[in-house]
Design an enzyme around this catalytic site. Structure first.
Site: not given
Length: 339
Positions: A105, A239
């Site tokens: 991240c 996604r």
């Protein structure tokens, strides 16, 4: 602390053939319930939760899940080996199939806490974390990382990082096939601007065999994901799985050889309406559920109205499961077919 009902831990090594990526503020338990309706076999992930939040906060709130979500991996963020181990000991009664450490991240908040992608510059510290985590559980301990950060040489630095993880006893690696630019790009830009380098991940997997290595990043269709299985032990979609969730209905056949008929959109909507009834009785709100459902009718006639009902009408006072049923009515009957 209340753990989920007892359920046998599934074969996580098999489930890793296809996984849905952990995504902050997206892959919560309501999202995972939806995804599990669509695929019985794929590995699901929690949102990243910090070890500090578990150890010093409300552990049960962070760790509880419905057994239907299995196989489910817990993704942790942190860089303190003893705190990570303590978090895992608190998680043990819940029966997660796998524990994953986030080393990918790129957000500023994560960097300020000294975890996420910035840890790719500290492989020895990550190795200490992995060893401490392994000592705290008999579940598989895995790492999700990038191919590099900033000006790192993705050949030398990624090999060193991976070798250090192997020496620490990591059970598998998930590799996002992009660098993370911690200086100059936002987290959103880091998801799309750094170029994809699938070949680099393919070389890493070939080098590390038999350690399982899964690839993540930029995969948008099941066909593209299946093609990666020529080179990889598994694939991870993020996604695309979230924004067009009905593609997950193809996963069990394509990756696990399941010959059962895929679930239909109509069946998904009916199941989610029933689920909403239960969640609302527990104090939940309907929009907490419907926000994850907006892409279910993508590409179908009536999809725009479908999304509007689930996003706008679900936020109105007194809205309940009937919102889900009305959204289904917005899609033409002849298009209520399996995807």
């Amino acid at each position: 602390m209340i753990a989920p009902a007892t359920r046998a831990v599934p074969d996580v090594a098999l489930a890793r053939r296809f996984s849905v990526a952990p995504m902050m503020e997206w892959t919560d338990m309501r999202c995972r319930f939806l995804h599990r309706l669509l695929t019985r076999h794929a590995l699901l992930f929690t949102e990243m939760v910090t070890s500090a939040a578990i150890v010093h906060g409300d552990a049960e709130r962070h760790l509880y899940f419905d057994p239907i979500e299995q196989p489910l991996a817990l993704q942790l963020g942190g860089s303190d080996p003893s705190e990570l181990a303590a978090a895992i000991r608190l998680a043990e009664p819940f029966g997660y199939a796998e524990i994953n450490l986030n080393v990918g991240c790129p957000s500023d908040r994560v960097q300020s806490g000294r975890f996420g992608a910035c840890l790719m510059a500290e492989p020895d510290l990550v190795a200490e974390c992995v060893r401490a985590m392994r000592d705290a559980t008999d579940r598989p301990v895995t790492v999700k990382c990038r191919i590099g950060i900033d000006d790192q040489d993705i050949e030398e630095s990624l090999d060193r990082f991976a070798d250090t993880m192997v020496a620490a006893g990591v059970d598998a690696l998930y590799v996002h096939a992009r660098k993370a630019w911690l200086k100059g790009l936002s987290p959103k830009e880091n998801r799309t601007i750094p170029p994809l380098d699938y070949d680099r991940v393919h070389r890493l997997r070939a080098r590390l065999t038999p350690l399982p290595v899964m690839i993540n990043g930029g995969l948008e269709t099941i066909d593209a994901a299946v093609a990666e299985m020529e080179f990889m032990d598994g694939v991870m979609l993020g996604r695309a799985a979230y924004h067009t969730p009905m593609i997950l209905a193809e996963v069990d056949t394509a990756f696990f050889g399941d010959t059962a008929a895929p679930i239909t959109l109509e069946a998904v909507m009916a199941a989610m309406a029933d689920y909403a009834e239960t969640e609302l009785s527990r104090g939940g709100r309907i929009n907490q559920i419907t926000r994850h459902m907006l892409g279910l009718a993508a590409g179908l006639p009536g999809a725009r109205q479908f999304r509007q009902i689930l996003s706008v009408d679900a936020c109105k006072p007194g809205a309940g499961p009937e919102v889900i049923r009305r959204a289904m009515d917005a899609v033409r009957p002849r298009d209520r077919i399996a995807v």
